[in-house]
Design a protein around this motif. Structure first.
Motif, PDB file in Angstrom:
ATOM      1  N   GLU A 120      16.417 -75.151 -39.927  1.00 30.98           N
ATOM      2  CA  GLU A 120      17.503 -76.126 -40.058  1.00 30.98           C
ATOM      3  C   GLU A 120      17.093 -77.514 -39.592  1.00 30.98           C
ATOM      4  O   GLU A 120      17.745 -78.493 -39.929  1.00 30.98           O
ATOM      5  CB  GLU A 120      18.730 -75.672 -39.264  1.00 30.98           C
ATOM      6  N   CYS A 158      21.930 -69.336 -36.732  1.00 31.80           N
ATOM      7  CA  CYS A 158      21.317 -70.635 -36.912  1.00 31.80           C
ATOM      8  C   CYS A 158      19.814 -70.350 -36.885  1.00 31.80           C
ATOM      9  O   CYS A 158      19.356 -69.552 -36.073  1.00 31.80           O
ATOM     10  CB  CYS A 158      21.701 -71.580 -35.782  1.00 31.80           C
ATOM     11  N   CYS A 191      20.088 -72.658 -28.823  1.00 32.25           N
ATOM     12  CA  CYS A 191      20.549 -73.222 -30.087  1.00 32.25           C
ATOM     13  C   CYS A 191      21.389 -74.472 -29.812  1.00 32.25           C
ATOM     14  O   CYS A 191      22.348 -74.417 -29.044  1.00 32.25           O
ATOM     15  CB  CYS A 191      21.382 -72.200 -30.846  1.00 32.25           C
ATOM     16  N   ASN A 225      23.374 -75.879 -31.783  1.00 38.04           N
ATOM     17  CA  ASN A 225      24.677 -75.785 -32.456  1.00 38.04           C
ATOM     18  C   ASN A 225      25.712 -75.035 -31.624  1.00 38.04           C
ATOM     19  O   ASN A 225      26.859 -75.440 -31.547  1.00 38.04           O
ATOM     20  CB  ASN A 225      24.540 -75.088 -33.815  1.00 38.04           C
ATOM     21  N   CYS A 226      25.278 -73.923 -31.009  1.00 36.65           N
ATOM     22  CA  CYS A 226      26.252 -73.071 -30.310  1.00 36.65           C
ATOM     23  C   CYS A 226      25.910 -72.807 -28.854  1.00 36.65           C
ATOM     24  O   CYS A 226      26.710 -72.221 -28.128  1.00 36.65           O
ATOM     25  CB  CYS A 226      26.391 -71.737 -31.056  1.00 36.65           C
ATOM     26  N   SER A 281      20.161 -79.477 -40.317  1.00 35.41           N
ATOM     27  CA  SER A 281      20.889 -79.993 -39.173  1.00 35.41           C
ATOM     28  C   SER A 281      20.972 -81.521 -39.248  1.00 35.41           C
ATOM     29  O   SER A 281      20.055 -82.182 -39.725  1.00 35.41           O
ATOM     30  CB  SER A 281      20.181 -79.592 -37.888  1.00 35.41           C
ATOM     31  N   LEU A 309      21.389 -83.151 -36.370  1.00 38.34           N
ATOM     32  CA  LEU A 309      21.053 -83.570 -35.014  1.00 38.34           C
ATOM     33  C   LEU A 309      20.031 -84.696 -35.036  1.00 38.34           C
ATOM     34  O   LEU A 309      19.106 -84.681 -35.864  1.00 38.34           O
ATOM     35  CB  LEU A 309      20.454 -82.383 -34.241  1.00 38.34           C
TER      36      LEU A 309
END
Length: 83
Positions: free
Chosen positions: A9, A29, A45, A47-48, A75, A77
């Protein structure tokens, strides 16, 4: 059943189903080992916040009946976009 997402990602690198370089969290992810080590903080991660672990390898015989996913995710980010 895991999706076995086809790419990192962060960098977009291809991660085929048999790749030993794919890491996932509990939400699947998917990141390559290089990005997890150099771009993502602390082995979690982004994301989470979940733990990143090696993605299991699905046996080749099972891939015929249960193929890997084809939807690519990227992503947004800053560490992954160069921003």
């Amino acid at each position: 059943m895991l999706e076995l997402r086809p790419n990192c990602e962060c960098c977009g690198r291809d991660l085929p189903p048999a790749s030993r370089d794919a890491l996932i969290c509990s939400f699947e992810c998917t990141w390559c080992r290089d990005c997890a080590a150099t771009r993502l903080p602390g082995g979690v991660c982004p994301n989470c916040g979940g733990e990143l672990v090696a993605r299991p390898i699905r046996p080749a015989a099972k891939l015929e009946k249960f193929p890997a996913g084809t939807a690519r995710k990227r992503s947004s980010l800053p560490a992954c976009t160069g921003a």
